[in-house]
Design a protein around this motif. Structure first.
Motif, PDB file in Angstrom:
ATOM      1  N   THR A  96       0.826  -1.210   0.000  1.00 10.71           N
ATOM      2  CA  THR A  96       0.000   0.000   0.000  1.00 10.71           C
ATOM      3  C   THR A  96       0.860   1.260   0.000  1.00 10.71           C
ATOM      4  OG1 THR A  96      -1.877  -1.080   1.073  1.00 10.71           O
ATOM      5  CG2 THR A  96      -1.728   1.312   1.323  1.00 10.71           C
ATOM      6  N   THR A  97       2.007   1.207   0.645  1.00  5.67           N
ATOM      7  CA  THR A  97       2.893   2.375   0.670  1.00  5.67           C
ATOM      8  C   THR A  97       3.967   2.307  -0.418  1.00  5.67           C
ATOM      9  OG1 THR A  97       4.071   1.255   2.483  1.00  5.67           O
ATOM     10  CG2 THR A  97       2.513   2.976   3.079  1.00  5.67           C
TER      11      THR A  97
ATOM     12  N   ALA B 108       5.568  11.330   5.181  1.00  2.98           N
ATOM     13  CA  ALA B 108       4.444  10.463   5.528  1.00  2.98           C
ATOM     14  C   ALA B 108       3.624  11.151   6.602  1.00  2.98           C
ATOM     15  CB  ALA B 108       4.935   9.107   6.025  1.00  2.98           C
ATOM     16  N   VAL B 109       2.308  11.093   6.465  1.00  4.54           N
ATOM     17  CA  VAL B 109       1.405  11.625   7.484  1.00  4.54           C
ATOM     18  C   VAL B 109       0.889  10.453   8.303  1.00  4.54           C
ATOM     19  CG1 VAL B 109      -0.636  13.018   7.955  1.00  4.54           C
ATOM     20  CG2 VAL B 109       0.707  13.443   5.875  1.00  4.54           C
ATOM     21  N   GLY B 110       1.228  10.440   9.587  1.00  9.47           N
ATOM     22  CA  GLY B 110       0.764   9.388  10.467  1.00  9.47           C
ATOM     23  C   GLY B 110       1.791   8.287  10.656  1.00  9.47           C
TER      24      GLY B 110
ATOM     25  N   ALA C 206       5.905   3.325   5.262  1.00  2.00           N
ATOM     26  CA  ALA C 206       6.263   4.398   4.331  1.00  2.00           C
ATOM     27  C   ALA C 206       7.639   4.963   4.666  1.00  2.00           C
ATOM     28  CB  ALA C 206       5.207   5.502   4.355  1.00  2.00           C
ATOM     29  N   LEU C 207       7.926   5.161   5.956  1.00  2.00           N
ATOM     30  CA  LEU C 207       9.234   5.669   6.362  1.00  2.00           C
ATOM     31  C   LEU C 207      10.344   4.702   5.969  1.00  2.00           C
ATOM     32  CD1 LEU C 207       8.574   7.097   9.962  1.00  2.00           C
ATOM     33  CD2 LEU C 207       8.521   8.321   7.774  1.00  2.00           C
ATOM     34  N   LYS C 208      10.163   3.430   6.281  1.00  2.00           N
ATOM     35  CA  LYS C 208      11.196   2.435   5.984  1.00  2.00           C
ATOM     36  C   LYS C 208      11.466   2.338   4.487  1.00  2.00           C
ATOM     37  CE  LYS C 208      10.613  -0.728   9.915  1.00  2.00           C
ATOM     38  NZ  LYS C 208      10.648  -2.149  10.302  1.00  2.00           N
TER      39      LYS C 208
ATOM     40  N   ILE D 284       2.808  10.890   1.440  1.00  2.00           N
ATOM     41  CA  ILE D 284       1.958   9.712   1.556  1.00  2.00           C
ATOM     42  C   ILE D 284       1.097   9.903   2.806  1.00  2.00           C
ATOM     43  CG2 ILE D 284       1.872   7.198   1.737  1.00  2.00           C
ATOM     44  CD1 ILE D 284       3.161   8.206  -0.853  1.00  2.00           C
ATOM     45  N   ASP D 285      -0.191  10.084   2.607  1.00  4.63           N
ATOM     46  CA  ASP D 285      -1.117  10.364   3.704  1.00  4.63           C
ATOM     47  C   ASP D 285      -1.771   9.051   4.137  1.00  4.63           C
ATOM     48  OD1 ASP D 285      -3.369  11.062   5.277  1.00  4.63           O
ATOM     49  OD2 ASP D 285      -3.484  13.028   4.332  1.00  4.63           O
TER      50      ASP D 285
END
Length: 352
Positions: free
Chosen positions: A164-165, A182-184, A192-194, A244-245
């Motif tokens: 998904t990310t 990334a939001v959240g 998303a961060l990784k 990426i929200d």
């Protein structure tokens, strides 16, 4: 002959998940049967079980982040053999001939993709049941190879949270020289961060909580912006090529759009539904900014994501649970009391 299977099911929208026995179909020529080792717990499992989106039929056996071992194969299967470690994600079939399917975007099948659970088998119309069970049977086209060396419990959420990310990060060009936010910081946000960090991007986390800074940096964030701070949001104005929200509820997008660079894009992956705050398009038009959305990924891209994670040693941060604790896990998920994904050890099913 159909195979007896044990799992956990919800029998109504207001009932707990409980042990339930059912049957998996006998193998079709292209089918793969696997013993389920681990199954991730996704927030959408709760939505389906509680009929938040409407139209559900019960019983529901959730679970679409499945890792297991191949135990049987149909006579036409050549890509897998007994003993292989494989995964099954959110889809178990599609029409396979529409434009989306022919371009490896089965998630956007124009005739309706078949969900791993809470769906209908397109051949015989029977309900699909997911990975909160000891066995699953799936067409080989919708089976994915898990790279050697990945922790199998941590790999399970890659089948949903990971793709998904990963998909929007790849589609909108995350990489060296690009500023990505990334939001959240939940199941999706931490992936998303990784992934963005492994792609070489400069990575920022938007968070409402100052207490998440240490963990965010461990996961790959180079910077943290507290979204409730007007000063920090103003300092971040016109900064990001891609956001990426991952927020799973209705929220105001305008403050985040203001932090996009010219021709930057914010992509929604967490929330499904109407936005109540009016979207001000002026700042989008005059800076060429875009709003996008993305749904998981096709089978080829999901395998690409798994291979990327294998190369970079990326898995989800998980808390492994006994299946008898699944209802408690749902309650904890609703209060964000998990870092960052629950995963069921299906070996515990035999003990209950």
């Amino acid at each position: 002959m159909p195979t007896p299977v044990h799992g956990y099911a919800a029998h109504s929208s207001d009932a707990d998940l409980v042990p339930w026995s059912f049957e998996r179909r006998d193998l079709r020529p292209d089918d793969v049967e696997l013993d389920v080792l681990f199954c991730g717990v996704c927030h959408s499992d709760i939505h389906h079980v509680r009929n938040d989106w409407g139209g559900e039929s019960y019983p529901i056996v959730p679970g679409h982040e499945v890792v297991g071992t191949v135990t049987r194969i149909g006579p036409e299967v050549t890509r897998y053999k007994v003993g292989d470690t494989v995964g099954v994600g959110c889809l178990v079939d599609s029409c396979r001939h529409c434009s989306s399917c022919e371009h490896d975007h089965e998630q956007y099948c124009e005739n309706g993709s078949t969900l791993t659970y809470a769906g209908k088998d397109r051949h015989d119309g029977t309900p699909t049941y997911g990975g909160y069970s000891n066995k699953i049977v799936v067409s080989d086209r919708f089976v994915l190879r898990i790279p050697n060396g990945l922790d199998l419990a941590g790999a399970a959420p890659l089948l949903c949270a990971g793709i998904t990310t990963y998909s929007p990060l790849r589609r909108w060009g995350a990489g060296p020289g690009r500023k990505v936010a990334a939001v959240g910081l939940g199941g999706l946000g931490h992936m998303a961060l990784k992934l963005a960090k492994a792609m070489g991007a400069d990575v920022t986390l938007f968070s409402r909580s100052p207490g998440k800074e240490e963990d965010a940096r461990r996961l790959g964030a180079d910077h943290i912006v507290i979204s409730g701070s007007d000063e920090q949001m103003q300092a971040a104005a016109s900064s990001f090529d891609l956001i990426i929200d991952t927020v799973p509820y209705d929220h105001d997008l305008n403050p985040y759009i203001a932090t996009l660079a010219a021709e930057g894009t914010i992509v929604l992956v967490g929330y499904l539904g109407p936005l109540n705050d009016t979207l001000n398009t002026a700042s989008m038009v005059f800076r060429g900014r875009s709003l996008g959305a993305s749904l998981i990924g096709g089978l080829a891209e999901t395998q690409e994501m798994l291979d990327f994670c294998g190369q970079h040693g990326i898995t989800s941060d998980v808390e492994v649970i006994d299946i008898k604790n699944i209802n408690e896990a749902y309650t904890r998920m609703l209060t964000s009391d998990v870092k960052y994904r629950f995963v069921i050890d299906l070996a515990t099913l035999e003990k209950n």
